[in-house]
Write an enzyme that holds these catalytic residues in place. Sequence first.
Site, PDB file in Angstrom:
ATOM      1  NE  ARG B  37      -4.030  -1.983   0.266  1.00 55.82           N
ATOM      2  CZ  ARG B  37      -4.206  -2.841  -0.748  1.00 55.82           C
ATOM      3  NH1 ARG B  37      -3.448  -2.758  -1.828  1.00 55.82           N
ATOM      4  NH2 ARG B  37      -5.153  -3.758  -0.689  1.00 55.82           N
ATOM      5  CD  GLU B  38       2.286   2.820  -4.718  1.00 62.67           C
ATOM      6  OE1 GLU B  38       1.764   3.820  -5.257  1.00 62.67           O
ATOM      7  OE2 GLU B  38       2.699   1.834  -5.357  1.00 62.67           O
ATOM      8  CD  GLU B  92      -5.065  28.866   5.058  1.00 63.39           C
ATOM      9  OE1 GLU B  92      -5.053  29.592   4.044  1.00 63.39           O
ATOM     10  OE2 GLU B  92      -4.063  28.270   5.482  1.00 63.39           O
ATOM     11  CB  SER B 113      -7.299  11.048  -2.515  1.00 61.25           C
ATOM     12  OG  SER B 113      -7.489  12.189  -3.296  1.00 61.25           O
ATOM     13  CD  GLU B 119      -6.278  17.158   1.183  1.00 63.38           C
ATOM     14  OE1 GLU B 119      -5.982  18.356   1.173  1.00 63.38           O
ATOM     15  OE2 GLU B 119      -6.636  16.555   0.154  1.00 63.38           O
ATOM     16  CD  GLU B 140       8.967  33.420   2.363  1.00 60.80           C
ATOM     17  OE1 GLU B 140       9.253  34.596   2.623  1.00 60.80           O
ATOM     18  OE2 GLU B 140       9.776  32.480   2.437  1.00 60.80           O
ATOM     19  CD  GLU B 142      -1.116  30.414   0.500  1.00 66.78           C
ATOM     20  OE1 GLU B 142      -2.074  29.676   0.297  1.00 66.78           O
ATOM     21  OE2 GLU B 142      -1.022  31.157   1.505  1.00 66.78           O
TER      22      GLU B 142
END
Lengths: 183, 183
Positions: B37-38, B92, B113, B119, B140, B142
């Site tokens: 599994r990766e 954000e 995913s 994530e 810096e 972005e």
Amino acid sequence: MDNLEEKTIHSEEIFSGKVVRLELQEVELPNGKKAKREIIKHPGAVAIIAITDENKIVMVEQYRKALERTIVEIPAGKLEKREDPAECALRELEEETSYVCESLELLTSFYTSPGFADEIIHVYLAKGLSKKENSAALDEDEFVNIEELTLEEAIQYIKDQKIYDAKTIYAVQYLQLQEALAK
Amino acid sequence: MDNLEEKTIHSEEIFSGKVVRLELQEVELPNGKKAKREIIKHPGAVAIIAITDENKIVMVEQYRKALERTIVEIPAGKLEKREDPAECALRELEEETSYVCESLELLTSFYTSPGFADEIIHVYLAKGLSKKENSAALDEDEFVNIEELTLEEAIQYIKDQKIYDAKTIYAVQYLQLQEALAK
């Protein structure tokens, strides 16, 4: 700012596996400074919203090693090399659920994690389902349980975090929207 | 099948970067066989559906190196270590758009995913927006352009593939569903 492009200065392949490749890239930012980008390359995937004649949504329960738990998802799978996404959708639907379908419609495509990965998922709607005998088999490292859910059950599965991934939450919301628009 | 769990036999860290870690795991399948599994480890992220008093959706245009193009997304960003997701959403939103908000509500969370990455994105709805002077700055590396879209414009952006990622397509569909349910 007109041009947000980040030009590649250097790219190094860190890993190349069965599912993903990892590249470490050095880029030039729009202000001329440099930055590093960690990029996952993925072959892309399809997912299928499959609706039975009883108006149930076909789902697969599957262990996801990345999450260390099972979740319930719409059928999905990776594109093989040069595989047409619609053919991939038919193949994955049959392999994971033994269903074949009379109609298949592309609903949308989206990148799952544009901040670090190029994985794109093509989402199809499949109707006119029938079970195929001696259907194509799963990959030898895949094990799934099939569940057929009403829309209300699927909404409850989201609340219970049994359904917990982007494509499946998109799919349930898509069906909610169709139902609301039909009223 | 009752137990779909894949037990870890061995885990090797291939790469540890600023955004992702890559692990190659050997697992024992439910049938006793072995497989690789990766796994991409990611700190998690937030995204914000921010609605102005003029009922427009605040979006950011951003170059995504993984896609080699700009796309238009709802504001989003990675969780800092031990950062509360709601605080991250406020941070954000301010950094990317200069907006602060009166109300912030968690709508849903989803894995982006699950086939290869852990994530998770927490999606918030922000209302009561006002621009803050001397707002917190972007990282810096972005660079973003802000766009404020009507729902109809956002739907057109999806058709035009300017909006092209899971969380933003989820967000637009969420607003379509709210509008349809209100009728």
